[in-house]
Motif scaffolding. Structure first.
Motif, PDB file in Angstrom:
ATOM      1  N   ASP A  77       0.811  -1.217   0.000  1.00 16.67           N
ATOM      2  CA  ASP A  77       0.000   0.000   0.000  1.00 16.67           C
ATOM      3  C   ASP A  77       0.845   1.268   0.000  1.00 16.67           C
ATOM      4  OD1 ASP A  77       1.003   0.162   2.566  1.00 16.67           O
ATOM      5  OD2 ASP A  77      -0.939   0.053   3.579  1.00 16.67           O
ATOM      6  N   GLY A  78       2.159   1.117  -0.091  1.00 18.27           N
ATOM      7  CA  GLY A  78       3.061   2.255  -0.145  1.00 18.27           C
ATOM      8  C   GLY A  78       3.662   2.656   1.187  1.00 18.27           C
ATOM      9  N   THR A  79       3.179   2.092   2.292  1.00 20.34           N
ATOM     10  CA  THR A  79       3.717   2.404   3.616  1.00 20.34           C
ATOM     11  C   THR A  79       5.169   1.951   3.722  1.00 20.34           C
ATOM     12  OG1 THR A  79       1.546   2.200   4.659  1.00 20.34           O
ATOM     13  CG2 THR A  79       3.467   2.017   6.098  1.00 20.34           C
ATOM     14  N   LEU A  80       6.024   2.826   4.218  1.00 19.64           N
ATOM     15  CA  LEU A  80       7.435   2.498   4.423  1.00 19.64           C
ATOM     16  C   LEU A  80       7.641   2.171   5.900  1.00 19.64           C
ATOM     17  CD1 LEU A  80      10.155   2.397   2.843  1.00 19.64           C
ATOM     18  CD2 LEU A  80      10.585   4.706   3.686  1.00 19.64           C
ATOM     19  N   VAL A  81       8.052   0.941   6.180  1.00 16.95           N
ATOM     20  CA  VAL A  81       8.251   0.471   7.552  1.00 16.95           C
ATOM     21  C   VAL A  81       9.739   0.300   7.806  1.00 16.95           C
ATOM     22  CG1 VAL A  81       7.866  -1.450   9.166  1.00 16.95           C
ATOM     23  CG2 VAL A  81       6.021  -0.697   7.647  1.00 16.95           C
ATOM     24  N   SER A  82      10.206   0.820   8.935  1.00 14.67           N
ATOM     25  CA  SER A  82      11.611   0.626   9.292  1.00 14.67           C
ATOM     26  C   SER A  82      11.724   0.184  10.748  1.00 14.67           C
ATOM     27  CB  SER A  82      12.433   1.898   9.059  1.00 14.67           C
ATOM     28  OG  SER A  82      12.128   2.879  10.023  1.00 14.67           O
ATOM     29  N   PHE A  83      12.797  -0.518  11.025  1.00 14.70           N
ATOM     30  CA  PHE A  83      13.090  -1.019  12.365  1.00 14.70           C
ATOM     31  C   PHE A  83      14.558  -0.761  12.643  1.00 14.70           C
ATOM     32  CE2 PHE A  83      15.014  -4.573  14.744  1.00 14.70           C
ATOM     33  CZ  PHE A  83      14.313  -4.504  15.945  1.00 14.70           C
ATOM     34  N   THR A  84      14.860  -0.172  13.778  1.00 14.21           N
ATOM     35  CA  THR A  84      16.244   0.111  14.172  1.00 14.21           C
ATOM     36  C   THR A  84      16.510  -0.507  15.532  1.00 14.21           C
ATOM     37  OG1 THR A  84      16.255   2.200  12.949  1.00 14.21           O
ATOM     38  CG2 THR A  84      17.958   1.904  14.632  1.00 14.21           C
ATOM     39  N   ALA A  85      17.591  -1.256  15.640  1.00 11.75           N
ATOM     40  CA  ALA A  85      18.012  -1.844  16.921  1.00 11.75           C
ATOM     41  C   ALA A  85      19.310  -1.183  17.349  1.00 11.75           C
ATOM     42  CB  ALA A  85      18.203  -3.355  16.770  1.00 11.75           C
ATOM     43  N   ASP A  86      19.278  -0.510  18.494  1.00 10.19           N
ATOM     44  CA  ASP A  86      20.448   0.158  19.064  1.00 10.19           C
ATOM     45  C   ASP A  86      20.896  -0.672  20.270  1.00 10.19           C
ATOM     46  OD1 ASP A  86      22.287   1.743  20.360  1.00 10.19           O
ATOM     47  OD2 ASP A  86      21.090   3.585  20.286  1.00 10.19           O
TER      48      ASP A  86
END
Length: 282
Positions: A77-86
């Motif tokens: 649907d065009g949604t940009l999903v990101s995940f960051t692990a610090d």
């Protein structure tokens, strides 16, 4: 209280292995860090199958110097999903850039950030991630393990201007979600014990007060406050290291990864339903 709202030991898999085993086959590693010194950020792009069966490209980046990992994919649907692990700060950041519905009076896109505590057994270390390479870039990856879904009630807002005190990645990752960064009371308690300054966090209406609010899908007036729910899925990520046994090696050695899929659901306060129109969808 000031709500955020919008204030302005198996055998190694043949598909993905650790770099030392593949250097003779692949030559120089590809990605952001190709040709640079040790510890430089590296990138791996893989094709993954989403839960609905569609295929998308996923980017995985690892920075062993910063001890961090990031993952990004675009939904159909065009949604940009990101995940960051610090790993240094015990922080993980989920971000969604959701395309707006202009005909409903929304802006071009809406950004959300959800910040929670990172447990180090959730994903492989950044050093191992930086060494991952694939033999066949055209192959479509599907997670070997589906981990149980997690539903979280996000009852605290994160002050963007002080966010670097929680994680240096927050300013970059959540730049479009300045007024929509959420976390949980239980995670805040952990970070405060680790020495994070309390100015990072802002109170939202108390949980008891939020319980009196309806879900946004049940509210007709788009100007009324409500409890919004947003769900996202990490369709494919390296969650564990695999170890192999060799005749000429007395001890097991790292030789690959196990991949996982996990769904997350976040409940959070919004000052007006207009900021949660997806909750109208069936």
């Amino acid at each position: 209280m000031r709500p955020p709202g919008r204030r302005g030991v198996p055998r190694a898999s043949p598909a993905l292995l650790l770099l030392p085993l593949l250097v003779p086959l692949l030559g120089a590693p590809r990605g952001v860090g190709a040709g640079t010194g040790a510890g430089a950020p590296s990138e791996l792009r893989v094709r993954v199958r989403l839960p609905d069966g569609q295929v998308t490209e996923e980017s995985l980046q690892a920075d062993s110097d910063a001890d961090s990992i990031s993952l990004e994919l675009r939904k159909p649907d065009g949604t940009l999903v990101s995940f960051t692990a610090d790993f240094k700060k015990d922080v993980k950041i989920f971000r969604a850039l959701i395309l707006g519905e202009l005909e409903k009076g929304q802006s071009q896109f809406q950004a959300l950030c959800f910040v929670t505590r990172l447990h180090h057994n959730e994903i492989i270390p950044s050093e191992a991630m930086a060494k991952l390479r694939q033999k066949n870039p055209r192959a479509v990856r599907q997670a070997e393990e589906v981990r149980g879904p997690e539903q979280m009630h996000m009852d605290i807002a994160v002050n963007f201007s002080q966010g670097a005190l929680l994680s240096p990645h927050l300013h970059n990752v959540c730049a479009e979600a300045v007024d929509a960064i959420y976390t949980r009371q239980e995670d805040v308690r952990f970070w405060l014990e680790q020495g994070v300054d309390g100015s990072v966090f802002e109170a939202l209406p108390k949980a008891s007060e939020q319980l009196l609010l309806p879900r946004c899908g049940q509210v007709g007036d788009r100007g009324k406050p409500c409890v919004c729910r947003y769900g996202l899925s990490l369709a494919w990520y390296p969650c564990m290291l695999k170890y192999c046994h060799g005749r000429d090696r007395p001890a097991p050695y790292k030789c690959g990864i196990r991949s996982c899929q996990k769904n997350y659901s976040f409940d959070f306060y919004v000052p007006q339903k207009q900021l949660c129109l997806w909750d109208e969808d069936p």
